[in-house]
Design an enzyme around this catalytic site. Structure first.
Site, PDB file in Angstrom:
ATOM      1  N   ALA A 229     -23.879  13.887 -66.859  1.00 49.61           N
ATOM      2  CA  ALA A 229     -25.147  14.597 -67.078  1.00 49.61           C
ATOM      3  C   ALA A 229     -24.972  16.067 -66.749  1.00 49.61           C
ATOM      4  O   ALA A 229     -23.956  16.462 -66.162  1.00 49.61           O
ATOM      5  CB  ALA A 229     -26.238  14.005 -66.169  1.00 49.61           C
TER       6      ALA A 229
ATOM      7  N   THR B  59     -26.329  18.376 -64.246  1.00 52.19           N
ATOM      8  CA  THR B  59     -27.072  18.123 -63.005  1.00 52.19           C
ATOM      9  C   THR B  59     -27.427  19.400 -62.219  1.00 52.19           C
ATOM     10  O   THR B  59     -28.017  19.300 -61.148  1.00 52.19           O
ATOM     11  CB  THR B  59     -26.279  17.167 -62.088  1.00 52.19           C
ATOM     12  OG1 THR B  59     -24.965  17.694 -61.906  1.00 52.19           O
ATOM     13  CG2 THR B  59     -26.180  15.781 -62.678  1.00 52.19           C
TER      14      THR B  59
ATOM     15  N   ASP C 247     -36.145  11.130 -60.789  1.00 52.31           N
ATOM     16  CA  ASP C 247     -37.538  11.343 -60.377  1.00 52.31           C
ATOM     17  C   ASP C 247     -38.102  12.643 -60.975  1.00 52.31           C
ATOM     18  O   ASP C 247     -39.311  12.829 -61.021  1.00 52.31           O
ATOM     19  CB  ASP C 247     -37.623  11.415 -58.842  1.00 52.31           C
ATOM     20  CG  ASP C 247     -36.716  12.485 -58.256  1.00 52.31           C
ATOM     21  OD1 ASP C 247     -35.552  12.596 -58.702  1.00 52.31           O
ATOM     22  OD2 ASP C 247     -37.152  13.236 -57.365  1.00 52.31           O
TER      23      ASP C 247
ATOM     24  N   TYR D 271     -34.376  20.625 -66.465  1.00 55.26           N
ATOM     25  CA  TYR D 271     -33.573  19.438 -66.111  1.00 55.26           C
ATOM     26  C   TYR D 271     -34.391  18.165 -66.352  1.00 55.26           C
ATOM     27  O   TYR D 271     -33.959  17.251 -67.056  1.00 55.26           O
ATOM     28  CB  TYR D 271     -33.108  19.550 -64.652  1.00 55.26           C
ATOM     29  CG  TYR D 271     -32.492  18.288 -64.093  1.00 55.26           C
ATOM     30  CD1 TYR D 271     -31.221  17.864 -64.495  1.00 55.26           C
ATOM     31  CD2 TYR D 271     -33.176  17.508 -63.153  1.00 55.26           C
ATOM     32  CE1 TYR D 271     -30.661  16.695 -63.980  1.00 55.26           C
ATOM     33  CE2 TYR D 271     -32.622  16.342 -62.631  1.00 55.26           C
ATOM     34  CZ  TYR D 271     -31.365  15.945 -63.045  1.00 55.26           C
ATOM     35  OH  TYR D 271     -30.819  14.787 -62.530  1.00 55.26           O
TER      36      TYR D 271
ATOM     37  N   TRP E  28     -32.746  12.106 -54.953  1.00 55.35           N
ATOM     38  CA  TRP E  28     -32.181  12.625 -53.689  1.00 55.35           C
ATOM     39  C   TRP E  28     -30.858  11.918 -53.329  1.00 55.35           C
ATOM     40  O   TRP E  28     -30.676  11.431 -52.210  1.00 55.35           O
ATOM     41  CB  TRP E  28     -33.180  12.448 -52.555  1.00 55.35           C
ATOM     42  CG  TRP E  28     -34.463  13.220 -52.634  1.00 55.35           C
ATOM     43  CD1 TRP E  28     -35.109  13.669 -53.756  1.00 55.35           C
ATOM     44  CD2 TRP E  28     -35.311  13.612 -51.527  1.00 55.35           C
ATOM     45  NE1 TRP E  28     -36.276  14.306 -53.412  1.00 55.35           N
ATOM     46  CE2 TRP E  28     -36.424  14.283 -52.053  1.00 55.35           C
ATOM     47  CE3 TRP E  28     -35.225  13.450 -50.150  1.00 55.35           C
ATOM     48  CZ2 TRP E  28     -37.448  14.808 -51.249  1.00 55.35           C
ATOM     49  CZ3 TRP E  28     -36.240  13.957 -49.347  1.00 55.35           C
ATOM     50  CH2 TRP E  28     -37.332  14.641 -49.894  1.00 55.35           C
TER      51      TRP E  28
HETATM   52  N1  LIG Z   1     -27.512  14.104 -57.551  1.00 55.14           N
HETATM   53  C1  LIG Z   1     -28.795  13.763 -57.436  1.00 55.14           C
HETATM   54  O1  LIG Z   1     -29.470  14.053 -56.428  1.00 55.14           O
HETATM   55  C2  LIG Z   1     -29.472  12.983 -58.538  1.00 55.14           C
HETATM   56  C3  LIG Z   1     -30.815  12.624 -58.385  1.00 55.14           C
HETATM   57  C4  LIG Z   1     -31.439  11.886 -59.405  1.00 55.14           C
HETATM   58  C5  LIG Z   1     -30.720  11.512 -60.527  1.00 55.14           C
HETATM   59  N2  LIG Z   1     -29.426  11.901 -60.663  1.00 55.14           N
HETATM   60  C6  LIG Z   1     -28.700  11.484 -61.876  1.00 55.14           C
HETATM   61  O2  LIG Z   1     -27.605  10.674 -61.460  1.00 55.14           O
HETATM   62  C7  LIG Z   1     -26.530  10.819 -62.398  1.00 55.14           C
HETATM   63  C8  LIG Z   1     -25.246  11.108 -61.649  1.00 55.14           C
HETATM   64  O3  LIG Z   1     -25.421  12.310 -60.905  1.00 55.14           O
HETATM   65  P1  LIG Z   1     -24.239  12.927 -60.032  1.00 55.14           P
HETATM   66  O4  LIG Z   1     -24.898  13.693 -58.954  1.00 55.14           O
HETATM   67  O5  LIG Z   1     -23.212  11.907 -59.735  1.00 55.14           O
HETATM   68  O6  LIG Z   1     -23.671  13.972 -61.091  1.00 55.14           O
HETATM   69  P2  LIG Z   1     -22.283  14.777 -61.092  1.00 55.14           P
HETATM   70  O7  LIG Z   1     -21.594  14.622 -59.780  1.00 55.14           O
HETATM   71  O8  LIG Z   1     -22.607  16.136 -61.601  1.00 55.14           O
HETATM   72  O9  LIG Z   1     -21.440  13.975 -62.177  1.00 55.14           O
HETATM   73  C9  LIG Z   1     -21.590  14.147 -63.554  1.00 55.14           C
HETATM   74  C10 LIG Z   1     -20.207  14.042 -64.174  1.00 55.14           C
HETATM   75  O10 LIG Z   1     -20.324  14.182 -65.593  1.00 55.14           O
HETATM   76  C11 LIG Z   1     -19.259  15.010 -66.030  1.00 55.14           C
HETATM   77  N3  LIG Z   1     -19.512  15.598 -67.339  1.00 55.14           N
HETATM   78  C12 LIG Z   1     -20.047  16.824 -67.612  1.00 55.14           C
HETATM   79  N4  LIG Z   1     -20.061  17.030 -68.941  1.00 55.14           N
HETATM   80  C13 LIG Z   1     -19.512  15.934 -69.512  1.00 55.14           C
HETATM   81  C14 LIG Z   1     -19.245  15.561 -70.856  1.00 55.14           C
HETATM   82  N5  LIG Z   1     -19.543  16.375 -71.894  1.00 55.14           N
HETATM   83  N6  LIG Z   1     -18.672  14.359 -71.100  1.00 55.14           N
HETATM   84  C15 LIG Z   1     -18.361  13.526 -70.079  1.00 55.14           C
HETATM   85  N7  LIG Z   1     -18.586  13.833 -68.778  1.00 55.14           N
HETATM   86  C16 LIG Z   1     -19.159  15.020 -68.504  1.00 55.14           C
HETATM   87  C17 LIG Z   1     -19.189  16.046 -64.935  1.00 55.14           C
HETATM   88  O11 LIG Z   1     -17.998  16.812 -65.017  1.00 55.14           O
HETATM   89  P3  LIG Z   1     -18.010  18.346 -64.448  1.00 55.14           P
HETATM   90  O12 LIG Z   1     -18.425  18.242 -63.005  1.00 55.14           O
HETATM   91  O13 LIG Z   1     -16.609  18.780 -64.650  1.00 55.14           O
HETATM   92  O14 LIG Z   1     -19.024  19.080 -65.271  1.00 55.14           O
HETATM   93  C18 LIG Z   1     -19.265  15.157 -63.710  1.00 55.14           C
HETATM   94  O15 LIG Z   1     -17.994  14.637 -63.357  1.00 55.14           O
HETATM   95  C19 LIG Z   1     -26.976  11.883 -63.383  1.00 55.14           C
HETATM   96  O16 LIG Z   1     -27.523  11.244 -64.518  1.00 55.14           O
HETATM   97  C20 LIG Z   1     -28.087  12.620 -62.654  1.00 55.14           C
HETATM   98  O17 LIG Z   1     -29.003  13.190 -63.556  1.00 55.14           O
HETATM   99  C21 LIG Z   1     -28.780  12.613 -59.696  1.00 55.14           C
END
Ligand SMILES: NC(=O)c1ccc[n+]([C@@H]2O[C@H](COP(=O)([O-])OP(=O)(O)OC[C@H]3O[C@@H](n4cnc5c(N)ncnc54)[C@H](OP(=O)(O)O)[C@@H]3O)[C@@H](O)[C@H]2O)c1
Length: 298
Positions: free
Chosen positions: A58, A60, A100, A123, A148
């Protein structure tokens, strides 16, 4: 074999770890197979025995998204559409992660899955579009909204606050945004359960589910508990650091944050017959684990 997309991210890393610990065969891709490229996704799946797809990839960066709208939309809406289309084509369930931030934060009691969505930033808007794209492309979907999140392999609030408390005499933290911190382990365990059920041929109704740890606090409350647990674990070098509450208005950011984002988790608990852990318990096990990355608090 389960295919975890975004496997190098914070949540994706934990999902792969949880699947492996439970002897479920999995494979993973990240930017090496872009979710923006349908043929690349199809090429990767070709010849492999994929039985379930999970997407954690995503855009993020919540604040950056405000000025990078097209790319955020591509990753959060078009990417999930490509994956959902492929999942339908190869006949496997698709589990997608949402947030959320699809809500505006005006609620005052836990938000259920069917509450109207009304994002207040790019976002949240693009993630809401992603939810819609998934549902338009396949019927065999699970959309898990979480909030979170923190995990061992990623930049997150817990590591950031311990590092900040070790560097400064005081930190200011917002005390007017309410939500529930969520350990990636909790979410990964729920995903495991859905996958195990489906691979065993059991029915898990498709749909949207809310999944976080239990409880309701502010970032200020969270920081106080992080301080206590980090001190108990011997990670807090500066025990005198003072944690001061502040209002969101004192901490302006490009993207607005929802003031209230506690999600109602009764549907997932009832469907899977599980009890989610309390946020305090999850934080304790996060900080006291051998997987806690001390290099991130230095
Ligand atoms: N973190 C939070 O607090 C939170 C809260 C609510 C929901 N979420 C949701 O939970 C999910 C996981 O979040 P996370 O925090 O684990 O995110 P993250 O650490 O940013 O992981 C996302 C991964 O996707 C990769 N990516 C980016 N562009 C891509 C592409 N074109 N093709 C394939 N992969 C790609 C990123 O690589 P790069 O890093 O190299 O760009 C990264 O490794 C997301 O859907 C997010 O919206 C997160």
């Amino acid at each position: 074999m389960v295919w975890v997309i975004g496997n190098k991210g914070m949540l994706g890393t934990q999902i792969c770890r949880t699947l492996k610990e439970n002897k479920i065969e999995c494979t993973g891709t990240d930017c090496d197979v872009s979710i923006l490229d349908f043929s690349a996704l199809e090429g990767f799946a070709s010849g492999k025995d994929i039985s379930f797809i999970v997407n954690c990839a995503a855009y993020t960066a919540v604040d950056k998204a405000e000025s990078d709208v097209d790319f955020a939309r591509a990753l959060n809406a078009d990417g999930p559409r490509n994956i959902a289309r492929l999942a339908k084509k190869i006949g496997v369930p698709f589990l997608h992660i949402s947030t959320d931030y699809v809500f505006d934060g005006s609620a005052s009691s836990p938000i259920s899955e069917d509450a109207p969505i009304k994002p207040i930033g790019v976002y949240g808007e693009t993630k809401a579009e992603g939810e819609k794209s998934v549902q338009e492309e396949t019927g065999d979907f699970y959309i898990l909204r979480t909030a979170w999140l923190y995990g061992w392999s990623g930049k997150n609030f817990v590591y950031t606050m311990i590092r900040a408390m070790n560097m400064r005499d005081s930190v200011k933290v917002v005390n007017d945004q309410r939500g529930t911190p969520t350990n990636c382990v909790t979410l990964a365990s729920v995903i495991l359960k859905i996958i195990e059920n489906r691979l065993a041929g059991k029915n898990v109704p498709n749909g949207i589910y809310h999944v976080t740890d239990l409880g309701e606090i502010t970032w200020f409350d969270f920081t106080n508990e992080i301080k206590k647990e980090a001190a108990d674990a011997g990670f807090l070098l500066n025990k005198d650091c003072v944690v001061n509450p502040c209002d969101t208005s004192e901490y302006p950011t490009p993207a607005k944050r929802p003031a209230y984002s506690v999600l109602d988790k009764s549907k997932i608990q009832k469907t899977l017959g599980i009890s989610l852990p309390d946020w305090k318990e999850s934080l304790k096990s996060f900080i006291n684990s051998a997987l806690f990355d001390k290099t991130r608090i230095e």
